[in-house]
Design a protein around this motif. Structure first.
Motif, PDB file in Angstrom:
ATOM      1  N   GLY A 165       0.839  -1.191   0.000  1.00 58.64           N
ATOM      2  CA  GLY A 165       0.000   0.000   0.000  1.00 58.64           C
ATOM      3  C   GLY A 165       0.870   1.235   0.000  1.00 58.64           C
ATOM      4  N   PHE A 166       0.238   2.380  -0.101  1.00 59.13           N
ATOM      5  CA  PHE A 166       0.974   3.649  -0.059  1.00 59.13           C
ATOM      6  C   PHE A 166       1.661   3.812   1.295  1.00 59.13           C
ATOM      7  N   PRO A 167       2.680   4.652   1.364  1.00 67.53           N
ATOM      8  CA  PRO A 167       3.259   4.975   2.669  1.00 67.53           C
ATOM      9  C   PRO A 167       2.159   5.509   3.581  1.00 67.53           C
ATOM     10  N   ASN A 168       2.246   5.175   4.848  1.00 66.47           N
ATOM     11  CA  ASN A 168       1.290   5.681   5.845  1.00 66.47           C
ATOM     12  C   ASN A 168      -0.093   5.019   5.805  1.00 66.47           C
ATOM     13  N   ALA A 169      -0.265   4.009   4.965  1.00 66.48           N
ATOM     14  CA  ALA A 169      -1.584   3.376   4.856  1.00 66.48           C
ATOM     15  C   ALA A 169      -1.953   2.575   6.104  1.00 66.48           C
ATOM     16  N   GLY A 170      -0.939   2.300   6.934  1.00 59.78           N
ATOM     17  CA  GLY A 170      -1.213   1.568   8.174  1.00 59.78           C
ATOM     18  C   GLY A 170      -0.753   0.117   8.136  1.00 59.78           C
ATOM     19  N   LYS A 171       0.184  -0.175   7.258  1.00 62.94           N
ATOM     20  CA  LYS A 171       0.649  -1.554   7.103  1.00 62.94           C
ATOM     21  C   LYS A 171       1.361  -2.060   8.364  1.00 62.94           C
ATOM     22  N   SER A 172       2.311  -1.263   8.835  1.00 61.91           N
ATOM     23  CA  SER A 172       3.066  -1.712  10.011  1.00 61.91           C
ATOM     24  C   SER A 172       2.164  -1.806  11.229  1.00 61.91           C
ATOM     25  N   THR A 173       1.203  -0.884  11.332  1.00 57.58           N
ATOM     26  CA  THR A 173       0.261  -0.926  12.458  1.00 57.58           C
ATOM     27  C   THR A 173      -0.512  -2.240  12.419  1.00 57.58           C
ATOM     28  N   LYS A 184       8.349  -0.362  13.585  1.00 56.97           N
ATOM     29  CA  LYS A 184       8.253   1.057  13.917  1.00 56.97           C
ATOM     30  C   LYS A 184       7.022   1.637  13.215  1.00 56.97           C
ATOM     31  N   ILE A 185       6.259   2.412  13.952  1.00 55.87           N
ATOM     32  CA  ILE A 185       5.030   2.996  13.391  1.00 55.87           C
ATOM     33  C   ILE A 185       5.086   4.501  13.602  1.00 55.87           C
ATOM     34  N   ALA A 186       4.829   5.283  12.573  1.00 56.06           N
ATOM     35  CA  ALA A 186       4.810   6.731  12.761  1.00 56.06           C
ATOM     36  C   ALA A 186       4.015   7.383  11.655  1.00 56.06           C
ATOM     37  N   ASN A 187       3.563   8.583  11.962  1.00 58.06           N
ATOM     38  CA  ASN A 187       2.699   9.276  11.020  1.00 58.06           C
ATOM     39  C   ASN A 187       3.496  10.069   9.991  1.00 58.06           C
ATOM     40  N   TYR A 188       4.419   9.418   9.342  1.00 55.50           N
ATOM     41  CA  TYR A 188       5.069  10.045   8.196  1.00 55.50           C
ATOM     42  C   TYR A 188       5.407   8.948   7.191  1.00 55.50           C
ATOM     43  N   PRO A 189       5.454   9.311   5.912  1.00 54.77           N
ATOM     44  CA  PRO A 189       5.700   8.282   4.897  1.00 54.77           C
ATOM     45  C   PRO A 189       7.106   7.690   5.030  1.00 54.77           C
ATOM     46  N   PHE A 190       7.241   6.467   4.605  1.00 54.73           N
ATOM     47  CA  PHE A 190       8.516   5.741   4.619  1.00 54.73           C
ATOM     48  C   PHE A 190       9.090   5.560   6.021  1.00 54.73           C
ATOM     49  N   THR A 191       8.203   5.256   6.957  1.00 55.77           N
ATOM     50  CA  THR A 191       8.670   4.925   8.295  1.00 55.77           C
ATOM     51  C   THR A 191       9.388   3.582   8.230  1.00 55.77           C
ATOM     52  N   THR A 192       8.773   2.681   7.484  1.00 51.72           N
ATOM     53  CA  THR A 192       9.372   1.360   7.356  1.00 51.72           C
ATOM     54  C   THR A 192      10.404   1.415   6.248  1.00 51.72           C
ATOM     55  N   ILE A 212       5.795  -4.763   3.608  1.00 49.42           N
ATOM     56  CA  ILE A 212       6.674  -4.238   2.566  1.00 49.42           C
ATOM     57  C   ILE A 212       6.659  -2.719   2.620  1.00 49.42           C
ATOM     58  N   PRO A 213       7.810  -2.066   2.662  1.00 49.42           N
ATOM     59  CA  PRO A 213       7.844  -0.606   2.756  1.00 49.42           C
ATOM     60  C   PRO A 213       6.984   0.067   1.696  1.00 49.42           C
ATOM     61  N   GLY A 214       6.501   1.238   2.036  1.00 43.46           N
ATOM     62  CA  GLY A 214       5.544   1.960   1.204  1.00 43.46           C
ATOM     63  C   GLY A 214       5.910   2.036  -0.265  1.00 43.46           C
ATOM     64  N   SER A 281      -8.439   0.859   5.137  1.00 38.64           N
ATOM     65  CA  SER A 281      -7.917   1.069   6.493  1.00 38.64           C
ATOM     66  C   SER A 281      -8.267   2.444   7.047  1.00 38.64           C
ATOM     67  N   LYS A 282      -7.984   2.601   8.340  1.00 35.14           N
ATOM     68  CA  LYS A 282      -8.167   3.866   9.081  1.00 35.14           C
ATOM     69  C   LYS A 282      -9.610   4.372   9.008  1.00 35.14           C
ATOM     70  N   SER A 283     -10.568   3.439   9.024  1.00 33.41           N
ATOM     71  CA  SER A 283     -11.975   3.832   8.860  1.00 33.41           C
ATOM     72  C   SER A 283     -12.488   4.680  10.027  1.00 33.41           C
ATOM     73  N   SER A 310     -10.210  -0.883  11.165  1.00 34.95           N
ATOM     74  CA  SER A 310      -9.579   0.202  11.915  1.00 34.95           C
ATOM     75  C   SER A 310      -8.734  -0.434  12.992  1.00 34.95           C
ATOM     76  N   CYS A 311      -7.489  -0.027  13.048  1.00 31.39           N
ATOM     77  CA  CYS A 311      -6.639  -0.551  14.114  1.00 31.39           C
ATOM     78  C   CYS A 311      -6.837   0.266  15.387  1.00 31.39           C
ATOM     79  N   ALA A 312      -7.459   1.430  15.258  1.00 30.34           N
ATOM     80  CA  ALA A 312      -7.725   2.253  16.441  1.00 30.34           C
ATOM     81  C   ALA A 312      -8.895   1.661  17.233  1.00 30.34           C
TER      82      ALA A 312
HETATM   83  N1  LIG Z   1      -6.632   6.509  13.447  1.00 24.48           N
HETATM   84  C1  LIG Z   1      -5.940   5.518  12.936  1.00 24.48           C
HETATM   85  N2  LIG Z   1      -4.624   5.677  12.699  1.00 24.48           N
HETATM   86  C2  LIG Z   1      -3.946   4.634  12.162  1.00 24.48           C
HETATM   87  C3  LIG Z   1      -4.551   3.419  11.838  1.00 24.48           C
HETATM   88  N3  LIG Z   1      -3.609   2.608  11.313  1.00 24.48           N
HETATM   89  C4  LIG Z   1      -2.454   3.298  11.329  1.00 24.48           C
HETATM   90  N4  LIG Z   1      -2.646   4.523  11.840  1.00 24.48           N
HETATM   91  C5  LIG Z   1      -1.634   5.590  11.971  1.00 24.48           C
HETATM   92  O1  LIG Z   1      -1.151   5.919  10.687  1.00 24.48           O
HETATM   93  C6  LIG Z   1       0.236   6.255  10.728  1.00 24.48           C
HETATM   94  C7  LIG Z   1       0.978   5.424   9.744  1.00 24.48           C
HETATM   95  O2  LIG Z   1       0.928   4.049  10.142  1.00 24.48           O
HETATM   96  P1  LIG Z   1       2.021   2.988   9.775  1.00 24.48           P
HETATM   97  O3  LIG Z   1       1.505   1.666  10.259  1.00 24.48           O
HETATM   98  O4  LIG Z   1       3.354   3.419  10.233  1.00 24.48           O
HETATM   99  O5  LIG Z   1       1.928   3.069   8.203  1.00 24.48           O
HETATM  100  P2  LIG Z   1       2.734   2.258   7.097  1.00 24.48           P
HETATM  101  O6  LIG Z   1       1.783   1.885   6.048  1.00 24.48           O
HETATM  102  O7  LIG Z   1       3.501   1.177   7.732  1.00 24.48           O
HETATM  103  O8  LIG Z   1       3.681   3.378   6.517  1.00 24.48           O
HETATM  104  P3  LIG Z   1       5.149   3.291   5.909  1.00 24.48           P
HETATM  105  O9  LIG Z   1       5.955   2.424   6.811  1.00 24.48           O
HETATM  106  O10 LIG Z   1       5.619   4.680   5.915  1.00 24.48           O
HETATM  107  O11 LIG Z   1       4.995   2.732   4.550  1.00 24.48           O
HETATM  108  C8  LIG Z   1       0.650   6.047  12.184  1.00 24.48           C
HETATM  109  O12 LIG Z   1       0.641   7.274  12.840  1.00 24.48           O
HETATM  110  C9  LIG Z   1      -0.416   5.123  12.744  1.00 24.48           C
HETATM  111  O13 LIG Z   1      -0.610   5.286  14.123  1.00 24.48           O
HETATM  112  C10 LIG Z   1      -5.961   3.290  12.109  1.00 24.48           C
HETATM  113  O14 LIG Z   1      -6.607   2.255  11.855  1.00 24.48           O
HETATM  114  N5  LIG Z   1      -6.583   4.366  12.627  1.00 24.48           N
END
Ligand SMILES: Nc1nc2c(ncn2[C@@H]2O[C@H](COP(=O)(O)OP(=O)(O)OP(=O)(O)O)[C@@H](O)[C@H]2O)c(=O)[nH]1
Ligand SMILES: [Mg+2]
Length: 422
Positions: A165-173, A184-192, A212-214, A281-283, A310-312
């Motif tokens: 998925g795109f960076p930040n899509a929530g894959k690592s979460t 590692k999880i963070a709210n910026y692209p290419f965390t992984t 897989i990284p973004g 994701s992130k619904s 939603s992982c939240a």
């Molecule tokens: N509200 C909410 N935030 C989420 C959810 N899933 C992930 N996030 C947030 O979205 C941001 C990105 O999440 P990551 O899991 O790091 O995203 P990623 O797809 O691994 O991103 P890259 O590693 O950059 O490719 C983080 O700040 C997470 O806390 C969700 O279901 N709900």
């Protein structure tokens, strides 16, 4: 640190030389030949292990040379064989011949071994050449000399499921929610920055998930990091394609979905055909009404099954795990790469090449010559006679004559130079 492609140098050990020796002791003034055999050189062997998941160990250690065989010695003592070198690599490592770019092995399973280079053969001692007509051979054979080769190790991770998925899509979460991994999880692209693996357990069964990284548009052309890592999804059976339905990064989620698929397709048609579960994701980040609106749009424009998570709030995470397991049970495991038969360790034993040097001398070279010369010790008139006979027998003299050899011509074989006379 992660490293998934590296070039290394490998060389099997040379064979030890056979020995020329004659038994001498108080009882025997002139005994028979007792020169022992040279030992074989060590081989280069690769072995797959599940306890490594990167090629990082090869970052500084790039040259592997197996031990040479020891020379034989008197009293029929054989030289010791050189030790093999066993190079451990993560399961899923593909070995490529750097010269031809051909794949020579795919080390797929824990414990699987591949002998890349066999050690050079030890030379025969003079005792070996003893026969009824040759009671006292004054020659022995030198060991086989091996050549060094370059190979590329390329890790194509073996996992059941790949998260893309795109960076930040929530894959690592998601990975951290469904498996034992702690990415590692963070709210910026290419965390992984590199693929993470996690083991997911559902109803007593397990499967391996790779994060897989973004990927971004143009990934397959080398944009961002994604393309570089797509080799790690090549072997997954199922892709969880994460699409941020909340559009928290300001893009259109349906566009996102299409762009990622396009990238997969550009990388390989095969990858594009891998079954997917589409995960919206992130619904939790949008209200019910907007979510429903987007779901309707997705149904209309894409019309494929999907799961809203939603992982939240943990919405549908359990369901997603179950569905993943259910689908996986219907998809066969991917097989190791089929390798076109190719003898990487082929040794030239047959070629004979005749060239002329600046001075007009005939220069003999090639695998057959090398092999032949191993058995020649010219410090001795008897072995020189044998050498000339063999040249005749092997048809080399005739070949030379065809090229213009006549009395008085100079012939060069390696460091042997002689004048030819009938
Ligand atoms: N509200 C909410 N935030 C989420 C959810 N899933 C992930 N996030 C947030 O979205 C941001 C990105 O999440 P990551 O899991 O790091 O995203 P990623 O797809 O691994 O991103 P890259 O590693 O950059 O490719 C983080 O700040 C997470 O806390 C969700 O279901 N709900
Ligand atoms: Mg990540």
């Amino acid at each position: 640190m992660f490293l998934d492609r590296v070039k290394i140098i490998i060389k099997a050990g040379n064979g030890g030389n056979g020995s020329t020796s004659f038994l001498r002791n108080a009882q025997t003034a002139k005994g028979g030949p007792d020169g022992g055999e040279g030992g074989n050189g060590g081989s280069i062997i690769f072995e797959a292990t599940d306890s490594m998941n990167t090629l990082y160990e090869f970052r500084f250690h790039k040259k592997f040379v197996a031990e040479n065989g020891e020379n034989g010695s008197k009293q029929l003592r054989s030289g010791k064989n050189g030790e093999d070198i066993i190079i451990k690599v993560p399961s899923g490592t593909v070995i490529i011949d750097a010269q031809s770019n051909k794949i020579i092995a795919d080390l797929y399973q824990e414990g699987e071994r591949f002998i890349a280079l066999k050690g050079g053969k030890g030379g025969h001692g003079n005792a070996y050449y003893k026969s009824s007509i040759k009671q006292a051979p004054h020659f022995s054979q030198t060991g086989e000399i091996t050549v060094q080769k370059e190979v590329i190790l390329e890790l194509k991770t073996i996992a059941d499921v790949g998260l893309v998925g795109f960076p930040n899509a929530g894959k690592s979460t998601l990975l951290s929610f469904i498996s034992n991994a702690n990415p590692k999880i963070a709210n910026y692209p290419f965390t992984t920055l590199y693929p993470n693996l996690g083991v997911c357990e559902v109803k007593g069964e397990t499967f391996v998930v790779a994060d897989i990284p973004g990927l971004i548009e143009g990934a397959s052309q080398g944009q961002g990091l994604g393309h570089y890592f797509l080799r790690h999804v090549e072997r997954v059976r199922l892709i969880l394609h994460l699409v941020d339905v909340s559009q928290s990064d300001g893009r259109d989620f349906i566009e996102d979905y299409r762009i990622i698929n396009e990238e997969l397709k550009k990388y390989s048609e095969e990858l594009a055909k891998t079954p997917q579960i589409i995960v919206l994701s992130k619904s939790d980040l949008i209200d019910e009404e907007l979510l429903n609106e987007r779901i309707e749009r997705f149904k209309k424009e894409i019309n494929l099954p999907f799961v809203v998570i939603s992982c939240a709030t943990y919405k549908n995470v359990e369901e997603l795990k179950n569905k993943t397991l259910e689908l996986l049970s219907k998809i066969p495991k991917k097989q190791p790469i089929t390798i076109e038969k190719f003898d990487f360790d082929e040794r030239d034993k047959d070629s004979i090449t005749i060239t002329r040097d600046d001075e007009g001398a005939f220069v003999l070279s090639g695998g057959k010559i090398d092999n032949f010369i191993r058995g020649v010790v010219l410090s001795d008139t008897r072995s020189f006679a044998y050498f000339q006979n063999r040249l005749q027998e092997m048809g080399i003299i005739d070949m030379l004559k065809e090229k213009g050899l006549k009395n008085g011509s100079i012939v060069k074989i390696k460091d042997i130079v002689f004048e030819y006379f009938e």
